[in-house]
Design a protein around this motif. Structure first.
Motif, PDB file in Angstrom:
ATOM      1  N   GLN A 147       5.851  12.494  21.737  1.00  0.00           N
ATOM      2  CA  GLN A 147       6.540  11.506  22.234  1.00  0.00           C
ATOM      3  C   GLN A 147       5.882  10.168  22.633  1.00  0.00           C
ATOM      4  OE1 GLN A 147       7.500  13.334  26.202  1.00  0.00           O
ATOM      5  NE2 GLN A 147       8.381  14.984  25.420  1.00  0.00           N
ATOM      6  N   VAL A 148       4.774  10.060  22.700  1.00  0.00           N
ATOM      7  CA  VAL A 148       4.084   8.904  23.187  1.00  0.00           C
ATOM      8  C   VAL A 148       3.456   8.236  22.028  1.00  0.00           C
ATOM      9  CG1 VAL A 148       2.141   7.783  24.519  1.00  0.00           C
ATOM     10  CG2 VAL A 148       3.442   9.662  25.275  1.00  0.00           C
ATOM     11  N   HIS A 149       3.009   9.028  21.046  1.00  0.00           N
ATOM     12  CA  HIS A 149       2.270   8.464  19.783  1.00  0.00           C
ATOM     13  C   HIS A 149       1.226   7.245  20.156  1.00  0.00           C
ATOM     14  CE1 HIS A 149       4.605  10.226  16.550  1.00  0.00           C
ATOM     15  NE2 HIS A 149       5.558  10.212  17.280  1.00  0.00           N
ATOM     16  N   PRO A 150       0.217   7.684  20.858  1.00  0.00           N
ATOM     17  CA  PRO A 150      -0.902   7.094  21.165  1.00  0.00           C
ATOM     18  C   PRO A 150      -1.721   6.741  20.238  1.00  0.00           C
ATOM     19  CG  PRO A 150      -1.544   9.266  21.979  1.00  0.00           C
ATOM     20  CD  PRO A 150      -0.217   9.161  21.179  1.00  0.00           C
ATOM     21  N   ASP A 151      -2.704   5.403  20.383  1.00  0.00           N
ATOM     22  CA  ASP A 151      -3.822   5.350  19.261  1.00  0.00           C
ATOM     23  C   ASP A 151      -4.899   5.917  20.054  1.00  0.00           C
ATOM     24  OD1 ASP A 151      -2.609   3.423  17.540  1.00  0.00           O
ATOM     25  OD2 ASP A 151      -2.334   2.366  19.597  1.00  0.00           O
ATOM     26  N   ILE A 152      -5.148   6.258  21.473  1.00  0.00           N
ATOM     27  CA  ILE A 152      -6.303   6.519  21.978  1.00  0.00           C
ATOM     28  C   ILE A 152      -5.826   7.602  22.874  1.00  0.00           C
ATOM     29  CG2 ILE A 152      -8.112   5.894  23.608  1.00  0.00           C
ATOM     30  CD1 ILE A 152      -7.377   2.999  22.585  1.00  0.00           C
ATOM     31  N   VAL A 153      -6.516   8.788  23.069  1.00  0.00           N
ATOM     32  CA  VAL A 153      -6.312   9.757  24.155  1.00  0.00           C
ATOM     33  C   VAL A 153      -7.475   9.929  25.091  1.00  0.00           C
ATOM     34  CG1 VAL A 153      -5.685  12.298  24.638  1.00  0.00           C
ATOM     35  CG2 VAL A 153      -4.647  10.932  22.695  1.00  0.00           C
ATOM     36  N   VAL A 154      -7.306   9.855  26.211  1.00  0.00           N
ATOM     37  CA  VAL A 154      -8.537  10.113  27.198  1.00  0.00           C
ATOM     38  C   VAL A 154      -7.920  11.582  27.850  1.00  0.00           C
ATOM     39  CG1 VAL A 154      -9.477   9.401  29.514  1.00  0.00           C
ATOM     40  CG2 VAL A 154      -8.890   7.766  27.729  1.00  0.00           C
ATOM     41  N   ILE A 155      -9.009  12.408  27.850  1.00  0.00           N
ATOM     42  CA  ILE A 155      -8.602  13.763  28.463  1.00  0.00           C
ATOM     43  C   ILE A 155      -9.759  13.815  29.609  1.00  0.00           C
ATOM     44  CG2 ILE A 155      -8.523  16.114  27.929  1.00  0.00           C
ATOM     45  CD1 ILE A 155      -7.890  15.349  25.027  1.00  0.00           C
ATOM     46  N   THR A 156      -9.585  13.816  30.668  1.00  0.00           N
ATOM     47  CA  THR A 156     -10.631  13.940  31.785  1.00  0.00           C
ATOM     48  C   THR A 156     -10.305  14.352  33.071  1.00  0.00           C
ATOM     49  OG1 THR A 156     -12.262  12.540  32.782  1.00  0.00           O
ATOM     50  CG2 THR A 156     -10.274  11.557  32.577  1.00  0.00           C
ATOM     51  N   GLY A 157     -11.074  14.563  33.991  1.00  0.00           N
ATOM     52  CA  GLY A 157     -10.727  15.202  35.335  1.00  0.00           C
ATOM     53  C   GLY A 157     -12.024  15.488  35.871  1.00  0.00           C
ATOM     54  N   HIS A 158     -12.301  16.678  36.209  1.00  0.00           N
ATOM     55  CA  HIS A 158     -13.434  17.168  36.934  1.00  0.00           C
ATOM     56  C   HIS A 158     -14.080  18.402  36.095  1.00  0.00           C
ATOM     57  CE1 HIS A 158     -11.701  14.769  40.138  1.00  0.00           C
ATOM     58  NE2 HIS A 158     -13.118  15.151  40.904  1.00  0.00           N
ATOM     59  N   ASP A 159     -15.472  18.469  36.252  1.00  0.00           N
ATOM     60  CA  ASP A 159     -16.089  19.635  35.424  1.00  0.00           C
ATOM     61  C   ASP A 159     -17.424  19.841  36.248  1.00  0.00           C
ATOM     62  OD1 ASP A 159     -16.497  21.704  33.644  1.00  0.00           O
ATOM     63  OD2 ASP A 159     -16.686  20.286  31.752  1.00  0.00           O
TER      64      ASP A 159
END
Length: 285
Positions: A147-159
Motif C-alpha cells: 500500500q505505502v511502497h516506502p523507500d525506507i522502513v523503520v521497525i522499532t519499539g522496545h526490546d
C-alpha cells in the motif's frame, strides 16, 4: 501504582525512567521513557520517578529534537546548486523539485511514534507512521508495504535481554524480549523487496540482537554492544538516508557521530541514499 505511572527501579539506582505498561501478579511490565528498553520488575522494587527527573527527561528530549533539526538542516543537500546544470539546448533549468526518500515507520510505542512523526514533519521527510505492537509487525508489513511502497522502513519499539540471560546465550534469539519479532518483520520486508538500496530497513531497539537483524536483511540495526539506544536514534538514520542523494553512500561516520548511542548502539552496511532531484520545478497542491 497503576498503568501509565512513571517509575524507577530501586535496585538499579533509578537509572532509567519507565512507564508501567501492565501488571502480572506482583510484577510490572515496564517500557523505557527515553530509551527503547522493555523490562519487568517486582512492584516492591519500584518507586515513583522524581518530578525533577521527569522534568529533566522532557528537557533532554526537547534538546535532542532541536539538535537533530539543526544537524539535519545543515546536512540537507543543496539542490539549488545542483539544479543549475544545463538543461536541453544549453538553457539553465528554471527550477527544481525534491523527492526525499519516503519512510514507513512502525513503532511499538505510541508516544515515541507521535514524537517521531512531529520530527519527520519538521525535517521535511515524507513519512507514514503506524503504531503496531512488536509481535504484530511482520503481519502488518505484509499488508502495508504494497500500500505505502516506502523507500525506507523503520521497525522499532522496545526490546531487552531477559533476566535469565547468560553470557553464552548472546546469540540465541530466545534471550531477548522482542528481537525475534523484529527479525520476523525484517524478513517479511526483505521478501517484499530484496534489493537493499531499493528498500532500506532500519530495525531494532535497546539491546536487540544486532547480528540476527542484519542477517535477516536489515541495512542498519541495534545493538552491537547490547546497550540502550535513544528513542530517536532510528529516526535520525531514516532521515539521513531520506536526504542522501541516490548517487552517494550514506556515511556511517556521520550516523555514529550524531546518534546518542554511537558504535555500541547502532551499526550497518554500506547503503545508497534515497534522495532525488527533478527539473523543472512545479507547484504542489
Amino acid at each position: 501504582m497503576k498503568q501509565g505511572d512513571l517509575v524507577v527501579r530501586k535496585s538499579y539506582g533509578g537509572d532509567v525512567i519507565f512507564k508501567i505498561q501492565d501488571f502480572s501478579y506482583q510484577t510490572a511490565l515496564l517500557r523505557g521513557v527515553d530509551v527503547r528498553l522493555l523490562a519487568d520488575a517486582s512492584i516492591a522494587d519500584l518507586k515513583p520517578a522524581p518530578e525533577t527527573r521527569i522534568a529533566r527527561h522532557e528537557e533532554d528530549m526537547q534538546q535532542r529534537c532541536t539538535e537533530m533539526r539543526s544537524v539535519m538542516t545543515k546536512s540537507l543537500p543543496q539542490p539549488a546548486k545542483q539544479a543549475g546544470s544545463s538543461a536541453r539546448g544549453g538553457r539553465q533549468a528554471s527550477g527544481y523539485f525534491e523527492v526525499p526518500g519516503k519512510v514507513l515507520h512502525l513503532d511499538g510505542d505510541p508516544n515515541y511514534l507521535r514524537k517521531s512523526m512531529g520530527l519527520y514533519g519538521d525535517l521535511r521527510v515524507p513519512a507514514e507512521g503506524i503504531y503496531v505492537p512488536e509481535q504484530n509487525m511482520a503481519e502488518a508489513l505484509t499488508r502495508l508495504l504494497p500500500q505505502v511502497h516506502p523507500d525506507i522502513v523503520v521497525i522499532t519499539g522496545h526490546d531487552g535481554i531477559l533476566k535469565e540471560f547468560k553470557d553464552g546465550d548472546a546469540q540465541s534469539l530466545t534471550s531477548y524480549k522482542n528481537s525475534q519479532n523484529f527479525v520476523n518483520a525484517v524478513r517479511t520486508a526483505r521478501k517484499f523487496e530484496r534489493n537493499r538500496d531499493a528498500l532500506v530497513i532500519i530495525a531494532g531497539a535497546c539491546q536487540s540482537h544486532f547480528e540476527a537483524l542484519l542477517q535477516a536483511g536489515a541495512n542498519y540495526a541495534s545493538s552491537p554492544g547490547r546497550v540502550l539506544i535513544h528513542a530517536l536514534d532510528p529516526l535520525y538514520i531514516a532521515a539521513k538516508v531520506a536526504f542522501t542523494p541516490i548517487k552517494d553512500t550514506v556515511q556511517m561516520a556521520d550516523i555514529l557521530q550524531h546518534t546518542m548511542s554511537g558504535l555500541e548502539g547502532l551499526g550497518g552496511i554500506d547503503t545508497r541514499g534515497s534522495y532525488r532531484l527533478g527539473i523543472p520545478g512545479f507547484k504542489t497542491y
